[in-house]
Design an enzyme around this catalytic site. Structure first.
Site, PDB file in Angstrom:
ATOM      1  CG  ASP A   1     -28.792  -5.617  34.615  1.00 10.25           C
ATOM      2  OD1 ASP A   1     -29.794  -5.493  35.340  1.00 10.25           O
ATOM      3  OD2 ASP A   1     -27.829  -6.361  34.894  1.00 10.25           O
ATOM      4  CE  LYS A   2     -27.777   3.367  30.104  1.00  9.82           C
ATOM      5  NZ  LYS A   2     -27.151   4.545  30.767  1.00  9.82           N
TER       6      LYS A   2
END
Length: 304
Positions: free
Chosen positions: A139-140
């Site tokens: 994820d970011k």
């Protein structure tokens, strides 16, 4: 190909701005992109055009018609990549928190792929022009190690290892609550959350099996420092599983409590990555230390 979805507003979203809610629910939609779609009539409230500052009422039906994405060229961008290993087949890179892995709506530049394209021009093409070389994602706001394929031969070999569950993926995490037992396993299927299209949840409907092993590294007053090892690799798996058993990740804006530790994004770091080299067939393992922000939070917990 256009995509249309309908969202019904409940009590918890009453009086919230439409542009804020939609951009928060979907990490790949920027607020400016949502506002542009509203102005173009791609987003309707109860079948009518609206404005970006419209505030929801309970029972509102929101229809979002996502236009067919324009063909994008991945623009190479010079970046100071933290590369742990590289040869003719594989790159192992340590992704910082806050960086998106590959281009998508609202994130056409500044992604890891943009940096990799500037670093080398021989990435695999199996995942298409927007995700060259990308075998798996994080994820970011999760930092840590990723393996990237530089050719299709390596890509297929690495994907087969993920399917066979032979890749070692260990994460450091800080969670709310004091976990009493030293080790544990969460074996619970994960699928799309019906109430929030951009969230995942433990469910038996349209789900896939998901298994996360964890062990406690250190306990604090209201938190635990743990290591999680993935057996499968579902979207948001660790975040969803830890919430499911009552220990959500600290700082997690989607699955955690609003009041948490002073950290931007979930306290999650992909610290250990191991795999069999696609060509030499030798096992390789890499370890990236926790980023400074993660260590700062741990130090705060130890001191308090």
């Amino acid at each position: 190909m256009t995509e249309t979805m309908t969202i019904q507003i409940d009590e918890s979203q009453k009086n919230d701005r439409i542009d804020k809610v939609l951009s928060t629910q979907n990490e790949e939609w920027s607020r400016s992109q949502v506002q542009q779609w509203i102005k173009e009539g791609q987003i309707l409230v109860n079948g009518e055009k609206t404005k970006p500052n419209y505030k929801f009422s309970v029972g509102d039906n929101i229809t979002v018609t996502i236009p067919e994405p324009e063909a994008l060229d991945v623009v190479p961008e010079e970046m100071d990549l933290d590369i742990y290993y590289e040869d003719a087949d594989v790159i192992v890179v340590n992704k910082p928190r806050g960086m998106v892995v590959h281009p998508a709506v609202g994130h056409a530049t500044g992604t890891l792929v943009n940096g990799l394209m500037a670093h080398c021009n021989d990435l695999s093409g199996i995942n298409g022009v927007l995700r060259p070389g990308i075998v798996h994602r994080i994820d970011k706001d999760t930092s840590g190690l990723l393996m990237v394929a530089k050719n299709d031969f390596a890509h297929e070999k690495l994907v087969n290892q993920l399917v066979a569950k032979t890749v070692t993926r260990k994460y450091q995490a800080i969670v709310h609550g004091v976990i009493a037992h030293d080790v544990g396993t969460v074996d619970a299927p994960i699928g799309r959350d019906k109430k929030d299209r951009q969230a995942m949840t433990v469910t038996n409907e349209n789900s896939r099996n998901a298994v996360t092993h964890f062990r406690v590294i250190e306990r604090f007053k209201d938190f635990s420092h743990i290591e999680c090892q993935l057996e499968t690799g579902r979207t948001h798996q660790i975040r969803v599983h830890m919430k499911y058993i009552g220990y959500p990740l600290a700082g997690d804006p989607k699955y955690g409590p609003k009041k948490s530790l002073d950290i931007e994004g979930q306290a999650l770091h992909a610290g250990i990555l191991g795999f069999i080299h696609p060509r030499t067939e030798e096992y390789m393992e890499f370890e990236a230390p926790n980023p400074p922000e993660f260590e700062r939070v741990l130090k705060h917990l130890k001191n308090h």
